[in-house]
Write a protein that holds these residues in place. Structure first.
Motif, mmCIF file in Angstrom:
data_model
loop_
_atom_site.group_PDB
_atom_site.id
_atom_site.type_symbol
_atom_site.label_atom_id
_atom_site.label_comp_id
_atom_site.label_asym_id
_atom_site.label_seq_id
_atom_site.Cartn_x
_atom_site.Cartn_y
_atom_site.Cartn_z
ATOM 1 N N CYS A 175 -0.901 -15.902 -6.011
ATOM 2 C CA CYS A 175 -1.553 -14.679 -5.543
ATOM 3 C C CYS A 175 -3.071 -14.845 -5.555
ATOM 4 C CB CYS A 175 -1.126 -13.510 -6.423
ATOM 5 S SG CYS A 175 -1.831 -11.917 -5.951
ATOM 6 N N LEU A 176 -3.605 -15.431 -6.642
ATOM 7 C CA LEU A 176 -5.054 -15.617 -6.756
ATOM 8 C C LEU A 176 -5.577 -16.548 -5.665
ATOM 9 C CD1 LEU A 176 -7.732 -15.284 -8.261
ATOM 10 C CD2 LEU A 176 -7.049 -17.184 -9.748
ATOM 11 N N GLU A 177 -4.918 -17.670 -5.461
ATOM 12 C CA GLU A 177 -5.379 -18.626 -4.458
ATOM 13 C C GLU A 177 -5.285 -18.050 -3.049
ATOM 14 O OE1 GLU A 177 -6.937 -21.408 -4.917
ATOM 15 O OE2 GLU A 177 -6.773 -21.270 -7.098
ATOM 16 N N ASN A 185 2.264 -6.594 -14.477
ATOM 17 C CA ASN A 185 1.054 -7.019 -15.182
ATOM 18 C C ASN A 185 -0.197 -6.512 -14.494
ATOM 19 O OD1 ASN A 185 1.281 -9.201 -17.555
ATOM 20 N ND2 ASN A 185 3.077 -9.352 -16.241
ATOM 21 N N LEU A 186 -0.183 -6.444 -13.170
ATOM 22 C CA LEU A 186 -1.341 -5.939 -12.434
ATOM 23 C C LEU A 186 -1.508 -4.436 -12.613
ATOM 24 C CD1 LEU A 186 -0.959 -8.033 -9.168
ATOM 25 C CD2 LEU A 186 -2.865 -8.162 -10.783
ATOM 26 N N ARG A 187 -0.397 -3.728 -12.737
ATOM 27 C CA ARG A 187 -0.461 -2.267 -12.906
ATOM 28 C C ARG A 187 -0.931 -1.889 -14.309
ATOM 29 N NH1 ARG A 187 4.974 -2.081 -10.347
ATOM 30 N NH2 ARG A 187 4.697 -1.628 -8.135
ATOM 31 N N ARG A 224 -7.953 -9.284 -10.097
ATOM 32 C CA ARG A 224 -8.583 -7.965 -9.980
ATOM 33 C C ARG A 224 -10.027 -8.083 -9.508
ATOM 34 N NH1 ARG A 224 -6.043 -5.898 -15.684
ATOM 35 N NH2 ARG A 224 -4.136 -4.942 -14.850
ATOM 36 N N VAL A 225 -10.710 -9.104 -9.994
ATOM 37 C CA VAL A 225 -12.118 -9.273 -9.612
ATOM 38 C C VAL A 225 -12.236 -9.614 -8.131
ATOM 39 C CG1 VAL A 225 -14.146 -10.746 -9.905
ATOM 40 C CG2 VAL A 225 -12.936 -9.879 -11.916
ATOM 41 N N ILE A 226 -11.452 -10.566 -7.662
ATOM 42 C CA ILE A 226 -11.581 -10.975 -6.260
ATOM 43 C C ILE A 226 -11.064 -9.906 -5.307
ATOM 44 C CG2 ILE A 226 -9.350 -12.149 -6.006
ATOM 45 C CD1 ILE A 226 -10.955 -14.365 -4.499
ATOM 46 N N ALA A 227 -10.132 -9.080 -5.776
ATOM 47 C CA ALA A 227 -9.615 -7.999 -4.929
ATOM 48 C C ALA A 227 -10.708 -6.996 -4.571
ATOM 49 C CB ALA A 227 -8.455 -7.296 -5.625
ATOM 50 N N LYS A 261 -9.885 -3.262 1.660
ATOM 51 C CA LYS A 261 -8.571 -2.772 1.264
ATOM 52 C C LYS A 261 -7.730 -3.962 0.849
ATOM 53 C CE LYS A 261 -4.571 -0.094 2.813
ATOM 54 N NZ LYS A 261 -3.960 0.662 3.941
ATOM 55 N N CYS A 262 -7.151 -3.883 -0.347
ATOM 56 C CA CYS A 262 -6.301 -4.966 -0.843
ATOM 57 C C CYS A 262 -5.111 -4.359 -1.577
ATOM 58 C CB CYS A 262 -7.084 -5.889 -1.775
ATOM 59 S SG CYS A 262 -6.083 -7.211 -2.485
ATOM 60 N N SER A 263 -3.911 -4.663 -1.118
ATOM 61 C CA SER A 263 -2.691 -4.162 -1.744
ATOM 62 C C SER A 263 -1.755 -5.326 -2.021
ATOM 63 C CB SER A 263 -1.984 -3.148 -0.836
ATOM 64 O OG SER A 263 -2.819 -2.047 -0.559
ATOM 65 N N ILE A 264 -1.027 -5.223 -3.110
ATOM 66 C CA ILE A 264 -0.030 -6.234 -3.470
ATOM 67 C C ILE A 264 1.285 -5.507 -3.701
ATOM 68 C CG2 ILE A 264 0.586 -8.071 -5.081
ATOM 69 C CD1 ILE A 264 -2.393 -8.290 -5.784
ATOM 70 N N ILE A 265 2.337 -5.872 -2.956
ATOM 71 C CA ILE A 265 3.609 -5.159 -3.053
ATOM 72 C C ILE A 265 4.754 -6.124 -3.306
ATOM 73 C CG2 ILE A 265 2.827 -3.283 -1.558
ATOM 74 C CD1 ILE A 265 4.551 -4.497 0.666
#
Length: 386
Positions: free
Chosen positions: A302-304, A329-331, A348-351, A356-360
Motif C-alpha cells: 500500500c505504501l509503495e 490498523n489504518l482506522r 498516513r503521511v503520504i496520503a 483525495k485518498c481512500s483505501i477500501i
C-alpha cells in the motif's frame, strides 16, 4: 548499537553486517523487521500483545495464554469443533454462550460457589439438585422435558458422555455430518440450550415461575431472533454486492497486494494502476524483499503504491486491498499491530499529499493483477516497473 546494522543512505538493514553478527535464523527475523523512514526515539512497549500497549486487558491476555500453554493441548476433535462453532451463521452472543458452556464458564450456581460467592447452589427450577451445567442443561426435569419433546431425537441421559462438553460436541458434530454446515437441527439444538438458560435467568433474577410452557415460548422467541438476524445478514450481504458492482471511483485507483512465504520470509509486493475510462492502461510496479508477516507485506504494498502515485502526480487515488487487518490498523488511532507501526505512519503521511485518498477492502479477485505482480517479484527476486 542497532544503528550500526542499518544502511543510513537507503534506511534499510545492512544484510552483510546483520549476518556477520547473528546466526541464520536470527538474521532472517531481523532483516524481515520494518524500519522507520526517518529517525525515531526509542520507546517502551508491551511485547506480550500485538498492539504493544499494556492494559488490564492485554495483561489478562498474556496470563490466559500462558495458562492455555500449560494446559493440555486441544484434541483434533476439539479443534475441529471450535472452528465449526465460530463459522456458524448464528448470532455472536450464541457463539460466546456455546463457548462458555464448553469450558464450563457459564455462571451457574455451583461455579459461583467455586469462585467464592456465597449463594445457595440448589437449582431454582426443580429445587432437587445442585445447579451445575450438567444438571441445568441435561438432567433437570425441565431440561428433560425440552429434549424429550424436541424434533431432534436428543437423548439427554445418553451414556458415554461424562461431561456437558462432550455431550454438546456429540450432537452438533452429528447434525453437521448428516445435514452440513447449514443444519437446521444445529440451530434448534442451540435454541433449546439458550431457551433453558433464559428460563433459568427469568426465575433467578425476576422471581417469575418457570413452566414447560415458559421454556417453549422462550425457545420460539430465540428462533424468531435468529430469523431476524439472518434477514439482516442477507441485507448487509446484498448491499455489499451492489456496492461492489457499481463502485464510485475517482480518476484513478491502485490494486495492491503482497505475496509472502513464511518459511523463508521472502516477500513480493505489487500495484497496478487503472483508469476507469482507459481499459488498456498498464501502469504499476512491484518489489521484492523480506517481511515479518503477511500483514507487513500488505502494508508495504500500500505504501509503495501511494509513493508511486505521488511521483506520477496523481491528485486523487483509491487503493483497493484485500486485507481487512490493514484497514483495521489504518482506522485505529494508535494502530492494532506494533509490528507495522512505522508503515502505518508512513501511509498516513503520504496520503496527505493527495487531494483525495481512500483505501477500501475488496475481494482477492479484484486485486488479482497486483497479486500476480507480487508473486512474480517474490519468486524471481526482482523489482518490476510496468
Amino acid at each position: 548499537m542497532v544503528s550500526d546494522l542499518i544502511n543510513r543512505d537507503s534506511v534499510s538493514w545492512d544484510p552483510g553486517k546483520v549476518r556477520q553478527c547473528f546466526d541464520w535464523n536470527s538474521s532472517r527475523n531481523i532483516l524481515s523487521m520494518e524500519l522507520p523512514s526517518n529517525l525515531k526515539d526509542d520507546f517502551l512497549y508491551w511485547k506480550y500483545h500485538p498492539s504493544g500497549r499494556y492494559s488490564v486487558k492485554t495483561g489478562y491476555y498474556f496470563l490466559s495464554r500462558n495458562q492455555m500453554m500449560n494446559d493440555s493441548p486441544l484434541s483434533t476433535k476439539d479443534e475441529r469443533f471450535a472452528k465449526l462453532i465460530w463459522s456458524l451463521n448464528i448470532q455472536p452472543k450464541w457463539k460466546i454462550f456455546l463457548w462458555k458452556l464448553l469450558y464450563d464458564g457459564i455462571a451457574v450456581k455451583v461455579n459461583l460457589v467455586n469462585r467464592g460467592i456465597a449463594v445457595d447452589a440448589t437449582c431454582d427450577v426443580c429445587g432437587l439438585e445442585l445447579e451445575d451445567s450438567q444438571h441445568l442443561f441435561r438432567f433437570c426435569s425441565l431440561a428433560k422435558y425440552v429434549w424429550d419433546n424436541s424434533p431432534m431425537t436428543v437423548c439427554c441421559d445418553i451414556t458415554g458422555f461424562q461431561s456437558l462438553r462432550s455431550w454438546i460436541q456429540h450432537f452438533i458434530l452429528l447434525f453437521y455430518s448428516e445435514d452440513g454446515r447449514h443444519s437446521t437441527r444445529i440451530i434448534w439444538f442451540i435454541e433449546n440450550l439458550w431457551g433453558l438458560w433464559t428460563a433459568r435467568n427469568t426465575k433467578v433474577f425476576k422471581g417469575i415461575g418457570v413452566t414447560t410452557a415458559t421454556v417453549v415460548e422462550l425457545v420460539n422467541l430465540a428462533l424468531k431472533d435468529h430469523e431476524v438476524f439472518n434477514e439482516e445478514d442477507k441485507t448487509r450481504d446484498m448491499g455489499g454486492i451492489e456496492a461492489r458492482r457499481e463502485p464510485t471511483l475517482p480518476p484513478g485507483f491502485n490494486h495492491v497486494d503482497g505475496s509472502w512465504d513464511k518459511a523463508s520470509t521472502r516477500a513480493g509486493i505489487g500495484w497496478a494502476f487503472i483508469c476507469p475510462n482507459q481499459a488498456d492502461t498498464n501502469d504499476g510496479g512491484g518489489k521484492y524483499g523480506t517481511a515479518f508477516s503477511a500483514l507487513q507485506c500488505e502494508a508495504w504494498a500500500c505504501l509503495e503504491a501511494l509513493k508511486w502515485a505521488n511521483r506520477q502526480g496523481k491528485e486523487e487515488v483509491l487503493v483497493l486491498s484485500d486485507s481487512v487487518l490493514l484497514l483495521e490498523n489504518l482506522r485505529s488511532n494508535q494502530g492494532k499491530e506494533i509490528s507495522i507501526a512505522w508503515l502505518i505512519e508512513d501511509i498516513r503521511v503520504i496520503a496527505l499529499n493527495f487531494r483525495k485518498c481512500s483505501i477500501i477492502k475488496v475481494t482477492r479477485e479484484q486485486v488479482q493483477r497486483a497479486n500476480d505482480i507480487a508473486n512474480t517479484c517474490r519468486c524471481t527476486l526482482s523489482n518490476l516497473v510496468l
